[in-house]
Scaffold this motif. Structure first.
Motif, PDB file in Angstrom:
ATOM      1  N   CYS A 156       0.838  -1.201   0.000  1.00  0.00           N
ATOM      2  CA  CYS A 156       0.000   0.000   0.000  1.00  0.00           C
ATOM      3  C   CYS A 156       0.875   1.254   0.000  1.00  0.00           C
ATOM      4  CB  CYS A 156      -0.939  -0.004   1.206  1.00  0.00           C
ATOM      5  SG  CYS A 156      -2.099   1.386   1.212  1.00  0.00           S
ATOM      6  N   TYR A 157       1.781   1.353   0.973  1.00  0.00           N
ATOM      7  CA  TYR A 157       2.670   2.507   1.068  1.00  0.00           C
ATOM      8  C   TYR A 157       4.076   2.197   0.555  1.00  0.00           C
ATOM      9  CZ  TYR A 157      -1.034   4.202   4.117  1.00  0.00           C
ATOM     10  OH  TYR A 157      -2.247   4.582   4.624  1.00  0.00           O
ATOM     11  N   ASP A 158       4.389   0.918   0.436  1.00  0.00           N
ATOM     12  CA  ASP A 158       5.687   0.528  -0.084  1.00  0.00           C
ATOM     13  C   ASP A 158       5.465  -0.464  -1.224  1.00  0.00           C
ATOM     14  OD1 ASP A 158       4.804  -1.718   1.228  1.00  0.00           O
ATOM     15  OD2 ASP A 158       6.445  -1.809   2.671  1.00  0.00           O
ATOM     16  N   GLY A 159       6.526  -1.074  -1.721  1.00  0.00           N
ATOM     17  CA  GLY A 159       6.369  -2.067  -2.779  1.00  0.00           C
ATOM     18  C   GLY A 159       5.644  -1.497  -3.984  1.00  0.00           C
ATOM     19  N   LEU A 160       4.555  -2.153  -4.392  1.00  0.00           N
ATOM     20  CA  LEU A 160       3.804  -1.722  -5.575  1.00  0.00           C
ATOM     21  C   LEU A 160       3.219  -0.315  -5.414  1.00  0.00           C
ATOM     22  CD1 LEU A 160       1.856  -5.009  -6.423  1.00  0.00           C
ATOM     23  CD2 LEU A 160       3.906  -4.121  -7.560  1.00  0.00           C
ATOM     24  N   GLY A 161       2.920   0.081  -4.173  1.00  0.00           N
ATOM     25  CA  GLY A 161       2.296   1.383  -3.958  1.00  0.00           C
ATOM     26  C   GLY A 161       3.252   2.503  -3.635  1.00  0.00           C
ATOM     27  N   GLU A 162       4.550   2.201  -3.576  1.00  0.00           N
ATOM     28  CA  GLU A 162       5.511   3.203  -3.109  1.00  0.00           C
ATOM     29  C   GLU A 162       5.595   4.415  -4.027  1.00  0.00           C
ATOM     30  OE1 GLU A 162      10.225   3.584  -1.791  1.00  0.00           O
ATOM     31  OE2 GLU A 162       9.353   1.625  -2.251  1.00  0.00           O
ATOM     32  N   GLU A 163       5.636   4.199  -5.336  1.00  0.00           N
ATOM     33  CA  GLU A 163       5.793   5.313  -6.268  1.00  0.00           C
ATOM     34  C   GLU A 163       4.601   6.268  -6.196  1.00  0.00           C
ATOM     35  OE1 GLU A 163       6.459   6.173 -11.059  1.00  0.00           O
ATOM     36  OE2 GLU A 163       6.537   4.122 -10.279  1.00  0.00           O
ATOM     37  N   ALA A 164       3.383   5.705  -6.202  1.00  0.00           N
ATOM     38  CA  ALA A 164       2.188   6.557  -6.155  1.00  0.00           C
ATOM     39  C   ALA A 164       2.106   7.299  -4.831  1.00  0.00           C
ATOM     40  CB  ALA A 164       0.936   5.711  -6.362  1.00  0.00           C
ATOM     41  N   THR A 165       2.417   6.622  -3.726  1.00  0.00           N
ATOM     42  CA  THR A 165       2.367   7.252  -2.415  1.00  0.00           C
ATOM     43  C   THR A 165       3.372   8.389  -2.315  1.00  0.00           C
ATOM     44  OG1 THR A 165       1.663   5.172  -1.404  1.00  0.00           O
ATOM     45  CG2 THR A 165       2.584   6.849   0.058  1.00  0.00           C
ATOM     46  N   SER A 166       4.568   8.165  -2.843  1.00  0.00           N
ATOM     47  CA  SER A 166       5.601   9.197  -2.796  1.00  0.00           C
ATOM     48  C   SER A 166       5.163  10.444  -3.564  1.00  0.00           C
ATOM     49  CB  SER A 166       6.908   8.648  -3.372  1.00  0.00           C
ATOM     50  OG  SER A 166       7.931   9.614  -3.304  1.00  0.00           O
ATOM     51  N   LYS A 167       4.500  10.269  -4.701  1.00  0.00           N
ATOM     52  CA  LYS A 167       4.029  11.417  -5.479  1.00  0.00           C
ATOM     53  C   LYS A 167       2.987  12.221  -4.698  1.00  0.00           C
ATOM     54  CE  LYS A 167       4.842   9.475 -10.095  1.00  0.00           C
ATOM     55  NZ  LYS A 167       4.203   8.987 -11.347  1.00  0.00           N
ATOM     56  N   ILE A 168       2.116  11.512  -3.985  1.00  0.00           N
ATOM     57  CA  ILE A 168       1.078  12.199  -3.212  1.00  0.00           C
ATOM     58  C   ILE A 168       1.702  12.988  -2.068  1.00  0.00           C
ATOM     59  CG2 ILE A 168      -0.877  11.848  -1.657  1.00  0.00           C
ATOM     60  CD1 ILE A 168      -1.615   9.402  -3.390  1.00  0.00           C
ATOM     61  N   PHE A 169       2.605  12.353  -1.322  1.00  0.00           N
ATOM     62  CA  PHE A 169       3.184  12.985  -0.141  1.00  0.00           C
ATOM     63  C   PHE A 169       4.218  14.053  -0.480  1.00  0.00           C
ATOM     64  CE2 PHE A 169       2.170   8.918   2.372  1.00  0.00           C
ATOM     65  CZ  PHE A 169       0.931   9.421   2.718  1.00  0.00           C
ATOM     66  N   ASN A 170       4.661  14.100  -1.736  1.00  0.00           N
ATOM     67  CA  ASN A 170       5.678  15.073  -2.114  1.00  0.00           C
ATOM     68  C   ASN A 170       5.172  16.041  -3.173  1.00  0.00           C
ATOM     69  OD1 ASN A 170       8.278  16.064  -1.652  1.00  0.00           O
ATOM     70  ND2 ASN A 170       9.119  15.023  -3.437  1.00  0.00           N
ATOM     71  N   GLY A 171       3.829  16.125  -3.326  1.00  0.00           N
ATOM     72  CA  GLY A 171       3.257  17.038  -4.296  1.00  0.00           C
ATOM     73  C   GLY A 171       3.310  18.478  -3.819  1.00  0.00           C
ATOM     74  N   ASN A 172       3.005  19.393  -4.734  1.00  0.00           N
ATOM     75  CA  ASN A 172       3.072  20.821  -4.402  1.00  0.00           C
ATOM     76  C   ASN A 172       2.105  21.197  -3.289  1.00  0.00           C
ATOM     77  OD1 ASN A 172       5.030  21.309  -6.340  1.00  0.00           O
ATOM     78  ND2 ASN A 172       3.542  21.736  -7.960  1.00  0.00           N
ATOM     79  N   GLY A 173       0.887  20.641  -3.329  1.00  0.00           N
ATOM     80  CA  GLY A 173      -0.066  20.937  -2.274  1.00  0.00           C
ATOM     81  C   GLY A 173       0.403  20.449  -0.925  1.00  0.00           C
ATOM     82  N   SER A 174       1.076  19.308  -0.918  1.00  0.00           N
ATOM     83  CA  SER A 174       1.565  18.751   0.339  1.00  0.00           C
ATOM     84  C   SER A 174       2.667  19.608   0.942  1.00  0.00           C
ATOM     85  CB  SER A 174       2.082  17.327   0.107  1.00  0.00           C
ATOM     86  OG  SER A 174       1.030  16.468  -0.292  1.00  0.00           O
ATOM     87  N   THR A 175       3.559  20.149   0.094  1.00  0.00           N
ATOM     88  CA  THR A 175       4.658  20.931   0.637  1.00  0.00           C
ATOM     89  C   THR A 175       4.157  22.175   1.362  1.00  0.00           C
ATOM     90  OG1 THR A 175       4.925  22.057  -1.506  1.00  0.00           O
ATOM     91  CG2 THR A 175       6.274  20.117  -1.117  1.00  0.00           C
TER      92      THR A 175
END
Length: 355
Positions: A91-110
């Motif tokens: 979910c947060y790692d493995g298969l889901g790591e790339e998508a999760t990283s994009k969400i948590f490091n997006g412009n809105g998140s910063t």
């Protein structure tokens, strides 16, 4: 090798382990159902939400009960340790790591991350800050821009915290469960943060006690959690992203968490609903609803790989839904100023000082 081919190969490699887990049945993924509230022990419980996994679409049915006395909502029956491992996997790692990283490091998140740091900077300039549930440490990078003289450490159960240290996002990594590690860091921190972390924990009170142990006298604890009293939860029902089953285990009201903090020896210095609000309720609900209706994608917890035609149909339907996503996104942004000032706000922040 194309990204699609690479994904299919990863899924194929993981499928035997997932299918072996599922062959043993789902019962072992759940603890016995509680007959009393997990917060106040009242027997007056009502079923509030019944849903499936709307994010990964792993098998299972999940129930959130609400206490008619104290208002606490919690997953019941709760996931067992085996269940937590199964449903968090990929979910947060493995298969889901790339998508999760994009969400948590997006412009809105910063922007949100800097606001979180500023909520503590109003009261103190901590020398050392522990971010609990830090993931890959993206918050600490942005918080450093608000508090350049603060040293940020991170704690998490996944290897993301070690990656965060290697990549320089945090100074020191702590891997494990906070209640198990808190007695190794007594009074070491001037600030402890728990951003959208408590709702994932089995025993939120133990997490608060751990924060009290790790904080120096006068240090500050800052917490962001979904607001179970938000009207959006009632309007959207099981499509409200903040229910996020099966990962979210506990939903704590402002009154309950305030009392728990005061009993531990904290003084609450701020309660905010405006800045913690994330304007994504409608677009997320639409994504969950469409994701439930379209053909499934390729995942190792499904018995076999979908046909190429089904995968193309899935992609086409999501593309056709883009105008609807844009409308939902626009409405979320349009009503955000109103939502932040009312019970439509989907989260709250509480800042407390250790006495």
């Amino acid at each position: 090798m194309s990204p699609t081919t690479s994904l299919h190969r990863k899924v194929a490699a993981l499928r035997p382990a997932y299918q072996a887990d599922l062959a043993e049945g789902l019962d072992r993924f759940f603890l016995p159902r509680r007959t009393t509230c997990s917060w106040c022990a009242s027997p007056r419980l009502s079923e509030h939400i019944r849903t499936t996994d709307l994010v990964q679409h792993k098998p299972g049915v999940f129930v959130i009960d609400r206490c008619d006395d104290c208002g606490h909502s919690f997953q019941n029956p709760q996931l067992s340790p085996e269940g937590l491992e199964f449903y968090y996997r990929d979910c947060y790692d493995g298969l889901g790591e790339e998508a999760t990283s994009k969400i948590f490091n997006g412009n809105g998140s910063t922007t949100s991350y800097r606001g979180r740091a500023a909520s503590v900077a109003r009261f103190a300039k901590p020398q050392r800050w522990l971010d609990v549930g830090t993931g890959h440490g993206h918050f600490c990078v942005e918080a450093k821009k608000v508090l350049p003289d603060t040293v940020f450490d991170g704690l998490d159960v996944s290897d993301g915290v070690e990656i965060a240290q290697r990549e320089g996002r945090i100074d020191t990594s702590h891997r494990g469960f906070f209640p198990d590690l808190a007695d190794t860091m007594p009074g070491q921190y001037d600030a402890v943060s728990m951003f959208h972390y408590l709702e994932h924990t089995i025993d939120p009170r133990a997490e608060l006690a751990a924060a009290h142990e790790a904080l120096a006298p006068g240090g500050h604890l800052v917490i962001d959690v979904p607001d179970p009293e938000s009207r959006m939860g009632d309007v959207l029902g099981r499509w409200w992203i903040c229910w996020f089953q099966p990962q979210h285990l506990n939903f704590i009201t402002r009154r309950n968490i305030r009392r728990a903090l005061e009993e531990l020896g904290f003084t609450v210095v701020a309660v905010e609903r405006r800045s913690p609000h994330i304007p994504a309720d409608l677009v997320a609900a639409l994504a969950l609803w469409i994701g439930e209706k379209v053909p499934r994608g390729n995942a190792p917890w499904f018995a076999k790989t979908p046909s190429a035609s089904r995968l193309r149909l899935r992609e086409t339907l999501f593309r056709l839904a883009i105008p609807a996503f844009l409308v939902a996104y626009g409405i979320d942004r349009l009503i955000a100023p109103f939502a932040r000032r009312t019970s439509l706000s989907n989260a709250y922040r509480i800042v407390a000082r250790r006495n």
